[in-house]
Design a protein around this motif. Structure first.
Motif, PDB file in Angstrom:
ATOM      1  N   ASP A  95       0.803  -1.215   0.000  1.00  0.00           N
ATOM      2  CA  ASP A  95       0.000   0.000   0.000  1.00  0.00           C
ATOM      3  C   ASP A  95       0.835   1.262   0.000  1.00  0.00           C
ATOM      4  OD1 ASP A  95      -2.371  -1.255  -0.068  1.00  0.00           O
ATOM      5  OD2 ASP A  95      -2.569  -1.404   2.107  1.00  0.00           O
ATOM      6  N   ARG A  96       2.137   1.104  -0.100  1.00  0.00           N
ATOM      7  CA  ARG A  96       2.979   2.289  -0.027  1.00  0.00           C
ATOM      8  C   ARG A  96       2.658   3.286  -1.122  1.00  0.00           C
ATOM      9  NH1 ARG A  96       7.678  -0.164   1.619  1.00  0.00           N
ATOM     10  NH2 ARG A  96       7.465  -0.632   3.808  1.00  0.00           N
ATOM     11  N   ALA A  97       2.796   4.558  -0.794  1.00  0.00           N
ATOM     12  CA  ALA A  97       2.514   5.613  -1.770  1.00  0.00           C
ATOM     13  C   ALA A  97       3.591   5.660  -2.855  1.00  0.00           C
ATOM     14  CB  ALA A  97       2.433   6.948  -1.046  1.00  0.00           C
ATOM     15  N   VAL A  98       4.835   5.446  -2.458  1.00  0.00           N
ATOM     16  CA  VAL A  98       5.941   5.556  -3.424  1.00  0.00           C
ATOM     17  C   VAL A  98       6.176   4.187  -4.071  1.00  0.00           C
ATOM     18  CG1 VAL A  98       8.391   6.083  -3.728  1.00  0.00           C
ATOM     19  CG2 VAL A  98       7.019   7.405  -2.096  1.00  0.00           C
ATOM     20  N   THR A  99       5.865   4.072  -5.364  1.00  0.00           N
ATOM     21  CA  THR A  99       6.088   2.801  -6.064  1.00  0.00           C
ATOM     22  C   THR A  99       7.323   2.862  -6.969  1.00  0.00           C
ATOM     23  OG1 THR A  99       4.699   3.468  -7.927  1.00  0.00           O
ATOM     24  CG2 THR A  99       3.598   2.307  -6.115  1.00  0.00           C
ATOM     25  N   ASN A 100       7.710   4.078  -7.360  1.00  0.00           N
ATOM     26  CA  ASN A 100       8.862   4.263  -8.248  1.00  0.00           C
ATOM     27  C   ASN A 100       9.725   5.410  -7.712  1.00  0.00           C
ATOM     28  OD1 ASN A 100       6.535   3.198  -9.813  1.00  0.00           O
ATOM     29  ND2 ASN A 100       7.967   3.216 -11.525  1.00  0.00           N
ATOM     30  N   VAL A 101      11.032   5.269  -7.880  1.00  0.00           N
ATOM     31  CA  VAL A 101      11.908   6.384  -7.496  1.00  0.00           C
ATOM     32  C   VAL A 101      12.778   6.756  -8.686  1.00  0.00           C
ATOM     33  CG1 VAL A 101      13.826   7.128  -6.026  1.00  0.00           C
ATOM     34  CG2 VAL A 101      11.991   5.762  -5.047  1.00  0.00           C
ATOM     35  N   VAL A 102      12.873   8.036  -8.964  1.00  0.00           N
ATOM     36  CA  VAL A 102      13.815   8.514  -9.979  1.00  0.00           C
ATOM     37  C   VAL A 102      14.792   9.479  -9.314  1.00  0.00           C
ATOM     38  CG1 VAL A 102      12.322   8.166 -11.996  1.00  0.00           C
ATOM     39  CG2 VAL A 102      12.141  10.303 -10.740  1.00  0.00           C
ATOM     40  N   MET A 103      16.083   9.206  -9.497  1.00  0.00           N
ATOM     41  CA  MET A 103      17.097  10.116  -8.937  1.00  0.00           C
ATOM     42  C   MET A 103      17.255  11.255  -9.940  1.00  0.00           C
ATOM     43  SD  MET A 103      17.894   8.699  -6.028  1.00  0.00           S
ATOM     44  CE  MET A 103      18.951  10.073  -5.669  1.00  0.00           C
ATOM     45  N   MET A 104      16.232  12.089 -10.011  1.00  0.00           N
ATOM     46  CA  MET A 104      16.198  13.178 -10.994  1.00  0.00           C
ATOM     47  C   MET A 104      15.894  14.520 -10.334  1.00  0.00           C
ATOM     48  SD  MET A 104      14.155  11.525 -14.202  1.00  0.00           S
ATOM     49  CE  MET A 104      14.634   9.931 -14.898  1.00  0.00           C
ATOM     50  N   GLY A 105      16.107  14.584  -9.013  1.00  0.00           N
ATOM     51  CA  GLY A 105      15.923  15.866  -8.338  1.00  0.00           C
ATOM     52  C   GLY A 105      17.178  16.700  -8.488  1.00  0.00           C
ATOM     53  N   MET A 106      17.531  17.410  -7.431  1.00  0.00           N
ATOM     54  CA  MET A 106      18.707  18.273  -7.523  1.00  0.00           C
ATOM     55  C   MET A 106      19.988  17.459  -7.392  1.00  0.00           C
ATOM     56  SD  MET A 106      17.169  21.257  -5.103  1.00  0.00           S
ATOM     57  CE  MET A 106      18.525  22.371  -5.275  1.00  0.00           C
ATOM     58  N   GLY A 107      20.980  17.831  -8.190  1.00  0.00           N
ATOM     59  CA  GLY A 107      22.293  17.210  -8.051  1.00  0.00           C
ATOM     60  C   GLY A 107      22.579  16.113  -9.051  1.00  0.00           C
ATOM     61  N   GLU A 108      23.866  15.768  -9.152  1.00  0.00           N
ATOM     62  CA  GLU A 108      24.299  14.682 -10.038  1.00  0.00           C
ATOM     63  C   GLU A 108      24.549  13.453  -9.159  1.00  0.00           C
ATOM     64  OE1 GLU A 108      24.712  13.647 -13.280  1.00  0.00           O
ATOM     65  OE2 GLU A 108      25.404  11.887 -12.209  1.00  0.00           O
ATOM     66  N   PRO A 109      23.657  12.457  -9.209  1.00  0.00           N
ATOM     67  CA  PRO A 109      23.761  11.338  -8.265  1.00  0.00           C
ATOM     68  C   PRO A 109      25.080  10.574  -8.337  1.00  0.00           C
ATOM     69  CG  PRO A 109      22.007  10.966  -9.894  1.00  0.00           C
ATOM     70  CD  PRO A 109      22.469  12.369 -10.065  1.00  0.00           C
ATOM     71  N   LEU A 110      25.683  10.501  -9.526  1.00  0.00           N
ATOM     72  CA  LEU A 110      26.932   9.727  -9.626  1.00  0.00           C
ATOM     73  C   LEU A 110      28.113  10.462  -8.995  1.00  0.00           C
ATOM     74  CD1 LEU A 110      26.789   7.977 -13.124  1.00  0.00           C
ATOM     75  CD2 LEU A 110      26.241   7.054 -10.861  1.00  0.00           C
ATOM     76  N   LEU A 111      27.937  11.743  -8.668  1.00  0.00           N
ATOM     77  CA  LEU A 111      29.014  12.448  -7.965  1.00  0.00           C
ATOM     78  C   LEU A 111      28.821  12.396  -6.447  1.00  0.00           C
ATOM     79  CD1 LEU A 111      29.777  15.506 -10.290  1.00  0.00           C
ATOM     80  CD2 LEU A 111      30.980  13.310 -10.095  1.00  0.00           C
ATOM     81  N   ASN A 112      27.787  11.700  -6.003  1.00  0.00           N
ATOM     82  CA  ASN A 112      27.622  11.411  -4.563  1.00  0.00           C
ATOM     83  C   ASN A 112      27.391   9.906  -4.458  1.00  0.00           C
ATOM     84  OD1 ASN A 112      27.151  11.500  -1.831  1.00  0.00           O
ATOM     85  ND2 ASN A 112      25.120  12.420  -1.997  1.00  0.00           N
ATOM     86  N   PHE A 113      28.335   9.193  -5.019  1.00  0.00           N
ATOM     87  CA  PHE A 113      28.150   7.783  -5.357  1.00  0.00           C
ATOM     88  C   PHE A 113      27.775   6.896  -4.162  1.00  0.00           C
ATOM     89  CE2 PHE A 113      29.434   3.520  -6.455  1.00  0.00           C
ATOM     90  CZ  PHE A 113      28.965   3.385  -7.745  1.00  0.00           C
ATOM     91  N   ASP A 114      28.626   6.885  -3.130  1.00  0.00           N
ATOM     92  CA  ASP A 114      28.428   5.916  -2.038  1.00  0.00           C
ATOM     93  C   ASP A 114      27.086   6.133  -1.338  1.00  0.00           C
ATOM     94  OD1 ASP A 114      30.842   4.846  -2.654  1.00  0.00           O
ATOM     95  OD2 ASP A 114      31.937   5.807  -1.016  1.00  0.00           O
ATOM     96  N   ASN A 115      26.755   7.384  -1.067  1.00  0.00           N
ATOM     97  CA  ASN A 115      25.507   7.650  -0.345  1.00  0.00           C
ATOM     98  C   ASN A 115      24.283   7.314  -1.187  1.00  0.00           C
ATOM     99  OD1 ASN A 115      26.882   8.532   1.917  1.00  0.00           O
ATOM    100  ND2 ASN A 115      27.000  10.644   1.186  1.00  0.00           N
ATOM    101  N   VAL A 116      24.359   7.626  -2.488  1.00  0.00           N
ATOM    102  CA  VAL A 116      23.222   7.337  -3.370  1.00  0.00           C
ATOM    103  C   VAL A 116      23.059   5.823  -3.532  1.00  0.00           C
ATOM    104  CG1 VAL A 116      22.452   7.500  -5.786  1.00  0.00           C
ATOM    105  CG2 VAL A 116      23.204   9.559  -4.566  1.00  0.00           C
ATOM    106  N   VAL A 117      24.165   5.112  -3.684  1.00  0.00           N
ATOM    107  CA  VAL A 117      24.070   3.648  -3.853  1.00  0.00           C
ATOM    108  C   VAL A 117      23.508   3.006  -2.576  1.00  0.00           C
ATOM    109  CG1 VAL A 117      25.457   1.533  -4.103  1.00  0.00           C
ATOM    110  CG2 VAL A 117      25.784   3.436  -5.681  1.00  0.00           C
ATOM    111  N   ALA A 118      23.972   3.464  -1.411  1.00  0.00           N
ATOM    112  CA  ALA A 118      23.440   2.905  -0.148  1.00  0.00           C
ATOM    113  C   ALA A 118      21.935   3.157  -0.065  1.00  0.00           C
ATOM    114  CB  ALA A 118      24.151   3.545   1.054  1.00  0.00           C
ATOM    115  N   ALA A 119      21.511   4.377  -0.387  1.00  0.00           N
ATOM    116  CA  ALA A 119      20.079   4.698  -0.312  1.00  0.00           C
ATOM    117  C   ALA A 119      19.282   3.850  -1.307  1.00  0.00           C
ATOM    118  CB  ALA A 119      19.866   6.190  -0.573  1.00  0.00           C
ATOM    119  N   MET A 120      19.832   3.629  -2.496  1.00  0.00           N
ATOM    120  CA  MET A 120      19.100   2.821  -3.488  1.00  0.00           C
ATOM    121  C   MET A 120      19.007   1.360  -3.031  1.00  0.00           C
ATOM    122  SD  MET A 120      20.033   4.481  -7.238  1.00  0.00           S
ATOM    123  CE  MET A 120      21.681   3.842  -7.255  1.00  0.00           C
TER     124      MET A 120
END
Ligand code: SAH
Ligand code: SF4
Length: 381
Positions: A158-183
């Motif tokens: 029943d979760r509201a969030v079914t899809n996530v896109v890393m398309m907000g602010m910032g370049e996700p590959l330049l914050n690699f470790d934190n973005v990968v852990a969160a994903m």
């Protein structure tokens, strides 16, 4: 591990990291699963509410750890159901998160950095310069906040969030470790249980990190292409000077092929009037993408003050789409959502503290050049 006042923030820890944490405090590893469910399935941040954990361990956790999401500065709900949060991160800057409901889906557009160093010419985030990387807790915290805003639901279906896109602010590959852990937490059943096809990382083309991503995680990949030749892409997406198309597209192909099943690269292409929206650009794009298994997403430019760009007419957008479509491409045009709350792509401005003040410099230069449409009082894009 992120810590404040000596306390470890459990929100941003992956399952193996949380197991390690419990081991380090002399507890059993299985506690990690229990605590993750409380945090991510139930949105709990109070150890005392974790009823299957005994008082002694709860007290120990209270002394050494915390569950702390980013501070919510504002929440806006658009007439079309889109929601936008401005959240403050540890550096003091603010970033934005946008939730877009569509049919049975709820897509969350997540930020990875406060500001961005890459300075794409048509992006308002880029105009602010770079301020800070978000921690893993601040990245996953945006998913946590969005789900909680719909009421805490026990069943993950029943979760509201079914899809996530890393398309907000910032370049996700330049914050690699934190973005990968969160994903990893997004996809973990003890986290949000979102399938790998429904978590998408968007990059402007940091080639070495695309290869590194392939070694660490299996998520969908989107490439912000925006131009079909190096000359134009160098102007619009400056990182192209470092990693031109001849190395970028093979890296994307390697990534997609490495996933080992039929997957597609998403190509994002922001349409800028008279800049990259002409038939010749469509023709070059068809040639460029001949061997790339991809879906194309056209994003009509979302204007912001003093950008210097305009959105093409609907006819020009349709003409561009038709040309690609006739060449056999799957092409969608991204509709603008949340117009009344400034939630569209590229309109995410947040509020960056101690920013490089590039936008002020940009306006000042235009004033010096005698641009009459730049008000003297303007001090931010
Ligand atoms: N830094 C990453 C992800 C964030 S931007 C990247 O560049 O891919 C998400 C998408 O919005 C990117 O394709 C970006 O180029 C696009 N975008 C940025 N500014 C825009 C604007 N003003 N109008 C339309 N799209 C924009
Ligand atoms: Fe950064 Fe992406 Fe904006 Fe380029 S488009 S400046 S990479 S956020």
């Amino acid at each position: 591990m992120t810590e404040s006042a000596g306390k470890v923030n459990l929100l941003g820890l992956t399952q193996p990291q949380l197991e390690q944490f419990f081991e380090s405090i002399g507890e059993k590893r299985f506690r990690a699963g229990q605590v993750m469910k409380w945090i991510h399935h139930f949105g709990v941040d109070d150890f005392d509410a974790m009823s299957n954990i005994g008082k002694a361990l709860r007290d120990k956790l209270k002394a050494r750890a915390e569950v702390r999401g980013p501070e919510i500065v504002s929440e806006d709900i658009s007439s079309d159901g889109t929601r936008k949060w401005v959240v403050r991160v540890a550096s003091g800057s603010c970033v934005e998160t946008v939730y877009i409901p569509q049919g049975g889906r709820g897509t969350l557009c997540v930020s990875s950095q406060a500001g961005c160093a890459l300075d794409c010419s048509f992006c308002s985030t880029g105009k602010q310069g770079f301020n800070s990387d978000l921690t893993a807790a601040e990245v996953i915290g945006q998913v946590w906040i969005a789900n909680k805003s719909f009421g805490t639901v026990p069943a993950k279906i029943d979760r509201a969030v079914t899809n996530v896109v890393m398309m907000g602010m910032g370049e996700p590959l330049l914050n690699f470790d934190n973005v990968v852990a969160a994903m990893h937490i997004m996809m973990d059943d003890l986290g949000y249980g979102i399938s790998k096809r429904k978590v998408t990382l968007s990059t402007s083309g940091v080639v070495p990190m695309i290869d590194k991503l392939a070694q660490e995680i299996d998520v969908s990949l989107a490439l912000s292409l925006h131009a079909p030749n190096d000359e134009l892409r160098n102007q619009l997406v400056p990182i192209n000077k470092k990693y031109p198309l001849a190395v970028l597209l093979p890296a994307c192909r390697r990534y997609i092929e490495g996933l080992g099943e039929k997957r597609f690269l998403t190509i994002e292409y922001t349409l800028l009037k008279d800049v990259n929206d002409q038939p010749e650009h469509a023709a070059q794009m068809i040639e460029l993408l001949r061997d790339v298994p991809c879906k194309i997403n056209l994003i009509p430019f979302n204007p912001f003050p003093f950008s210097g760009y305009e959105r093409p007419s609907n006819n020009a957008i349709r003409r561009f789409q038709d040309l690609l479509h006739k060449a056999g491409h799957n092409v969608t045009v991204r509709t603008t959502r949340g117009d009344d709350i400034d939630a569209a792509c590229g309109q995410l401005v947040g509020q960056v503290m101690d920013r490089t003040r590039r936008s002020e410099r940009y306006i000042a230069v235009r004033q010096l050049n005698g641009d009459s449409d730049v008000p003297r009082s303007a001090n931010r894009t």
